[in-house]
Every structure is written in C-alpha cells, then in structure tokens.
Design an enzyme around this catalytic site. Sequence first.
Site, PDB file in Angstrom:
ATOM      1  N   ARG A   1       0.828  -1.218   0.000  1.00 50.48           N
ATOM      2  CA  ARG A   1       0.000   0.000   0.000  1.00 50.48           C
ATOM      3  C   ARG A   1       0.857   1.261   0.000  1.00 50.48           C
ATOM      4  O   ARG A   1       0.517   2.257  -0.649  1.00 50.48           O
ATOM      5  CB  ARG A   1      -0.947  -0.021   1.208  1.00 50.48           C
ATOM      6  CG  ARG A   1      -1.959   1.120   1.188  1.00 50.48           C
ATOM      7  CD  ARG A   1      -3.094   0.862   2.159  1.00 50.48           C
ATOM      8  NE  ARG A   1      -4.108   1.897   2.108  1.00 50.48           N
ATOM      9  CZ  ARG A   1      -4.352   2.743   3.108  1.00 50.48           C
ATOM     10  NH1 ARG A   1      -3.639   2.673   4.222  1.00 50.48           N
ATOM     11  NH2 ARG A   1      -5.303   3.647   2.986  1.00 50.48           N
TER      12      ARG A   1
ATOM     13  N   HIS B   1       0.448   4.197  -2.656  1.00 47.09           N
ATOM     14  CA  HIS B   1       0.195   5.594  -2.270  1.00 47.09           C
ATOM     15  C   HIS B   1       1.356   6.511  -2.659  1.00 47.09           C
ATOM     16  O   HIS B   1       1.169   7.712  -2.813  1.00 47.09           O
ATOM     17  CB  HIS B   1      -0.100   5.687  -0.771  1.00 47.09           C
ATOM     18  CG  HIS B   1      -1.497   5.244  -0.435  1.00 47.09           C
ATOM     19  ND1 HIS B   1      -2.235   5.762   0.607  1.00 47.09           N
ATOM     20  CD2 HIS B   1      -2.316   4.335  -1.041  1.00 47.09           C
ATOM     21  CE1 HIS B   1      -3.435   5.183   0.641  1.00 47.09           C
ATOM     22  NE2 HIS B   1      -3.503   4.303  -0.349  1.00 47.09           N
ATOM     23  N   ASP B   2       2.538   5.947  -2.825  1.00 53.55           N
ATOM     24  CA  ASP B   2       3.649   6.756  -3.334  1.00 53.55           C
ATOM     25  C   ASP B   2       3.398   7.073  -4.813  1.00 53.55           C
ATOM     26  O   ASP B   2       3.493   8.220  -5.247  1.00 53.55           O
ATOM     27  CB  ASP B   2       4.975   5.989  -3.170  1.00 53.55           C
ATOM     28  CG  ASP B   2       6.170   6.835  -3.561  1.00 53.55           C
ATOM     29  OD1 ASP B   2       6.092   8.074  -3.431  1.00 53.55           O
ATOM     30  OD2 ASP B   2       7.193   6.262  -3.988  1.00 53.55           O
TER      31      ASP B   2
ATOM     32  N   VAL C   1       0.256   9.559  -5.976  1.00 47.63           N
ATOM     33  CA  VAL C   1       0.130  10.950  -5.529  1.00 47.63           C
ATOM     34  C   VAL C   1       1.102  11.856  -6.279  1.00 47.63           C
ATOM     35  O   VAL C   1       2.271  11.522  -6.465  1.00 47.63           O
ATOM     36  CB  VAL C   1       0.350  11.036  -4.004  1.00 47.63           C
ATOM     37  CG1 VAL C   1       0.381  12.480  -3.544  1.00 47.63           C
ATOM     38  CG2 VAL C   1      -0.762  10.283  -3.294  1.00 47.63           C
TER      39      VAL C   1
ATOM     40  N   GLY D   1       4.266  10.878  -9.127  1.00 39.55           N
ATOM     41  CA  GLY D   1       4.384   9.429  -9.258  1.00 39.55           C
ATOM     42  C   GLY D   1       5.298   8.825  -8.210  1.00 39.55           C
ATOM     43  O   GLY D   1       5.462   9.365  -7.114  1.00 39.55           O
TER      44      GLY D   1
ATOM     45  N   ASP E   1       8.076   8.491  -6.353  1.00 36.63           N
ATOM     46  CA  ASP E   1       9.284   9.271  -6.073  1.00 36.63           C
ATOM     47  C   ASP E   1       9.633   9.273  -4.583  1.00 36.63           C
ATOM     48  O   ASP E   1      10.384  10.143  -4.127  1.00 36.63           O
ATOM     49  CB  ASP E   1       9.116  10.716  -6.571  1.00 36.63           C
ATOM     50  CG  ASP E   1       8.007  11.452  -5.829  1.00 36.63           C
ATOM     51  OD1 ASP E   1       7.274  10.809  -5.048  1.00 36.63           O
ATOM     52  OD2 ASP E   1       7.866  12.676  -6.016  1.00 36.63           O
TER      53      ASP E   1
ATOM     54  N   GLU F   1       2.534  14.298   2.742  1.00 36.63           N
ATOM     55  CA  GLU F   1       1.538  13.328   2.271  1.00 36.63           C
ATOM     56  C   GLU F   1       1.156  12.325   3.352  1.00 36.63           C
ATOM     57  O   GLU F   1      -0.001  11.968   3.516  1.00 36.63           O
ATOM     58  CB  GLU F   1       2.104  12.531   1.082  1.00 36.63           C
ATOM     59  CG  GLU F   1       2.243  13.301  -0.199  1.00 36.63           C
ATOM     60  CD  GLU F   1       3.007  12.511  -1.257  1.00 36.63           C
ATOM     61  OE1 GLU F   1       3.029  11.270  -1.216  1.00 36.63           O
ATOM     62  OE2 GLU F   1       3.593  13.157  -2.152  1.00 36.63           O
TER      63      GLU F   1
ATOM     64  N   ASN G   1      -3.920   8.688   4.597  1.00 39.22           N
ATOM     65  CA  ASN G   1      -2.677   7.988   4.947  1.00 39.22           C
ATOM     66  C   ASN G   1      -2.452   7.824   6.452  1.00 39.22           C
ATOM     67  O   ASN G   1      -1.812   6.866   6.885  1.00 39.22           O
ATOM     68  CB  ASN G   1      -1.470   8.751   4.372  1.00 39.22           C
ATOM     69  CG  ASN G   1      -1.362   8.604   2.869  1.00 39.22           C
ATOM     70  OD1 ASN G   1      -1.864   7.626   2.308  1.00 39.22           O
ATOM     71  ND2 ASN G   1      -0.728   9.554   2.219  1.00 39.22           N
TER      72      ASN G   1
ATOM     73  N   PRO H   1      -7.738   7.445  -4.488  1.00 39.86           N
ATOM     74  CA  PRO H   1      -9.161   7.110  -4.645  1.00 39.86           C
ATOM     75  C   PRO H   1      -9.811   6.873  -3.282  1.00 39.86           C
ATOM     76  O   PRO H   1      -9.187   6.323  -2.380  1.00 39.86           O
ATOM     77  CB  PRO H   1      -9.130   5.822  -5.472  1.00 39.86           C
ATOM     78  CG  PRO H   1      -7.775   5.226  -5.229  1.00 39.86           C
ATOM     79  CD  PRO H   1      -6.848   6.368  -4.944  1.00 39.86           C
TER      80      PRO H   1
ATOM     81  N   HIS I   1      -6.370  -6.081  -1.913  1.00 38.10           N
ATOM     82  CA  HIS I   1      -7.197  -6.126  -0.701  1.00 38.10           C
ATOM     83  C   HIS I   1      -7.430  -7.554  -0.235  1.00 38.10           C
ATOM     84  O   HIS I   1      -8.208  -7.798   0.675  1.00 38.10           O
ATOM     85  CB  HIS I   1      -8.525  -5.397  -0.944  1.00 38.10           C
ATOM     86  CG  HIS I   1      -8.359  -3.912  -1.088  1.00 38.10           C
ATOM     87  ND1 HIS I   1      -9.368  -3.059  -1.422  1.00 38.10           N
ATOM     88  CD2 HIS I   1      -7.260  -3.122  -0.928  1.00 38.10           C
ATOM     89  CE1 HIS I   1      -8.913  -1.805  -1.468  1.00 38.10           C
ATOM     90  NE2 HIS I   1      -7.630  -1.831  -1.172  1.00 38.10           N
TER      91      HIS I   1
ATOM     92  N   ASP J   1     -10.025  -9.405   3.805  1.00 36.79           N
ATOM     93  CA  ASP J   1     -10.423 -10.641   3.127  1.00 36.79           C
ATOM     94  C   ASP J   1     -10.768 -11.667   4.206  1.00 36.79           C
ATOM     95  O   ASP J   1      -9.898 -12.128   4.942  1.00 36.79           O
ATOM     96  CB  ASP J   1      -9.253 -11.127   2.253  1.00 36.79           C
ATOM     97  CG  ASP J   1      -9.524 -12.473   1.579  1.00 36.79           C
ATOM     98  OD1 ASP J   1     -10.568 -13.103   1.878  1.00 36.79           O
ATOM     99  OD2 ASP J   1      -8.697 -12.902   0.758  1.00 36.79           O
TER     100      ASP J   1
ATOM    101  N   THR K   1      -9.098 -15.729   3.231  1.00 37.07           N
ATOM    102  CA  THR K   1      -7.668 -15.991   3.480  1.00 37.07           C
ATOM    103  C   THR K   1      -6.997 -14.643   3.781  1.00 37.07           C
ATOM    104  O   THR K   1      -6.353 -14.050   2.905  1.00 37.07           O
ATOM    105  CB  THR K   1      -7.007 -16.645   2.245  1.00 37.07           C
ATOM    106  OG1 THR K   1      -7.339 -15.866   1.082  1.00 37.07           O
ATOM    107  CG2 THR K   1      -7.445 -18.078   2.033  1.00 37.07           C
TER     108      THR K   1
END
Length: 363
Positions: free
Chosen positions: A64, A68-69, A72, A75, A77, A91, A97, A166, A196, A252, A255
Amino acid sequence: MATRCIISLAASILAVALVSVAAASACLVVGFYDRTCPAAETIVQQTVAAAFRNHSGVAPALIRLHFHDCFVRKGCDGSVLIDSTASNTAEKDAPPNNPSLRFFDVVDSAKSAVEARCPGVVSCADILAFAARDGVKLAGGVGYPVPAGRRDGRVSREADANNDLPAPTSTAAQLVDNFAAKNLGLDDVVTLSGAHSIGVSHCSSFLERIYNFTNTTDGIDPSLSKAYAFLLQSVCPPNTTDFFPTTTLFMDMITPTRLDNKYYVGLANNLGMFQSDVALLRNATMKKLVGSFIRSDAAWKRRFARSMIKMGRIGVMSGTQGEIRRNCRVINPVNAIDDAGAHHVLPGSAGSSSGLSTGVATS
Ligand code: HEM
C-alpha cells in the site's frame, strides 16, 4: 525506448566517476544497481523478510505504501516517506494515509542497511518498489523483476494525497477516471484491487456502509451480506471513530493473510469491504474480469505482477532529476533550490558522493 534505457543505465554508472550526467530519460531498467550496488535488492529482501517474520502485516503495508507513493502527485518518487516539518504537512499525514499507513520503519531499516553498503546510490523510491515486490512474494503472490532507476522527489504535500488517492466510496466510473489519470486502465483497477486480499482496514473506512447508508431502513448498504454487516457492526460500534480509532479488521474474510484470488470470491459473495470494491461488480467489463480471476488464481497473480510493474512506472524521475535521499524521511538538507530553481549541492555532500549531483531539481 530500450536503447534510451541502456544509455541511461550506462550514464548512471559513468556518473559515479564523472560527477555529472546529462541523460535524464524517464525509463527504468531491471538490474539498475547491478554495478553500483549489487547487494541492494538482496538487502531489501532480507530486511523485509525479517520484519515479515515478526508481523505478517508488513507485506500489505509495503504494497500500500508503494501504491500511495505512485498515485500521488507526479508518481513513484518516495514522497510518501517524507516526514512533515514545522512548515509543511507531508503526504503521510493526510487523512487517507494517517493513521492507516504503517511500517515506515521497515523502509527505514532497509534504507539504512543499503546506505551502509553503498552510500548515496539507491533511491528511496526504488527501495519501496523492491520492498513492495518482496511483500507480494512473502504473502504468497508471485515474484517479479522490478525495473529500477527511480529518483527521489523533494516535495510532499498533504493536499496532493487528499486529491489524488481514490476514496473507498468511489464508483466504478470514478475509479476508472482516477486510474486513467495515472495512465492505468480499467483492467488495472480490477487487478490491483486484488491487493485487498491481504491487510486490514480501520472501521472509519466503511462505517457509513453499516450505519448510515442512504435510502435504507436499517442504514446498512444492501450490497453487503447481512451477516457480514452484523459482524462489522459488532467490531465497529457507531462511536468507533471517537473511542476505538485504532480498531482494524482484515479485509479478506476467507484468506486474510494470503495474497490470492479469494478477495474476488468474497466480493462475489457480498463480502467486499468498501463501496470501491463492490464497484468492480457494477461495470460489465470489470465484472467479467472479476469472474475470470475467481476461476484462476494463477491468471490473477500473473496480471497482478504486470500491473504492479506498470504502477511502479508512474511519473518516475530518472537520470539527474530529483535526488537520492540519504534518509527517506528527510529531503537532503545539503541541497538548496534558489529562486531561479537551480539545484546546488555542496562539495563532498551526500548528493555529490553518488556522482549524480548536478542538474535541475524538477520536483
Ligand atoms: C481502487 C481503489 C482503492 C481504494 C479506494 C482503496 C482503499 C483502501 C482503504 C480505505 C484501505 C483501508 C485503510 C484503513 O482504513 O486502514 C485500504 C487498504 C489497503 N489497500 Fe487499498 N484501495 C484501493 C486500491 C489499492 C491498490 C491499487 C493497492 C495496491 C496495489 C491497494 C492495497 C491495499 C492494501 C495492501 C491495504 C491494506 C494495508 C494494510 O494492511 O496496512 N489498494 N485500501
């Protein structure tokens, strides 16, 4: 493209001796550090594996973090790793976050170990991309080669994370638009949502679905299995956000710690945790893809690896752009950007030891 990448790789190697380099094409290559820091990927893998042995949540957390890197601002970075300062909320402290991103310390450990071996060479953005890949493998997904050569950004702003990530309430159309803005397709939305299959969510991310869903008598989203909704309610009371803000649940149910296609099986059985998950069933093309992933775990895993590589290319800087951050939490202090935007590095500083020390800061 391939030739440009080879030139870029050669230029990066040459740069170690030549102090500055002109090539700056935004392309990545597998084995980017083979000459400059051959142990880098192994060091990251060993660090992630050790942390994963202590806590299986390390795998989803790193995946994740990479997502999230990459999503935002420009891209991938490493900007999600930068700490807030007195004058800037970064961020990582934006509501999407904080407090949900976790295990930043694993990236710190990997970076420290890599820096000890080859100072100023391997970017935080690349370390995060390697670490996410290692998380995928450790959680039972497939391994894949990570094209590298990303450079680190020097900007991290709360507002960008708020704008670009999103929301869990997204519709199918909103997800497609959000991913399209990053040059990813509808198939990537469906494929990457399969992440997920591991990890946890805070109650706040779905509370509205189990208490305040509009146009229902019981406040429960009708697309949620009643039994599942009651289970969620039992763990997350309506006042959760005030009294139990740290409570989390596996996403989930089938599993929870295995990166596999059971996320899609749960989805088809009304066990999708977010409206954005359920949205994958609302669009005919997406739904068809969900069905194909339910039928074949292997097919999903192959596509997942491909989409992760694609995501890892979003807006990357390479060559002399950006910097190689010494500490992933802090923009290199020796670098200064003057009013004209020129990028200076003090002689003998962190930046200059990598040889990639001159040029213009583009972030
Ligand atoms: C499609 C749009 C997406 C939305 C709306 C979304 C939303 C969320 C939310 C709300 C959470 C729970 C946060 C919390 O409350 O703790 C979460 C967790 C997670 N997401 Fe997504 N996500 C999306 C796509 C992705 C993608 C593309 C990836 C990776 C490729 C990903 C990987 C994960 C992982 C692994 C977790 C669990 C993190 C942990 O356990 O620390 N998600 N996501």
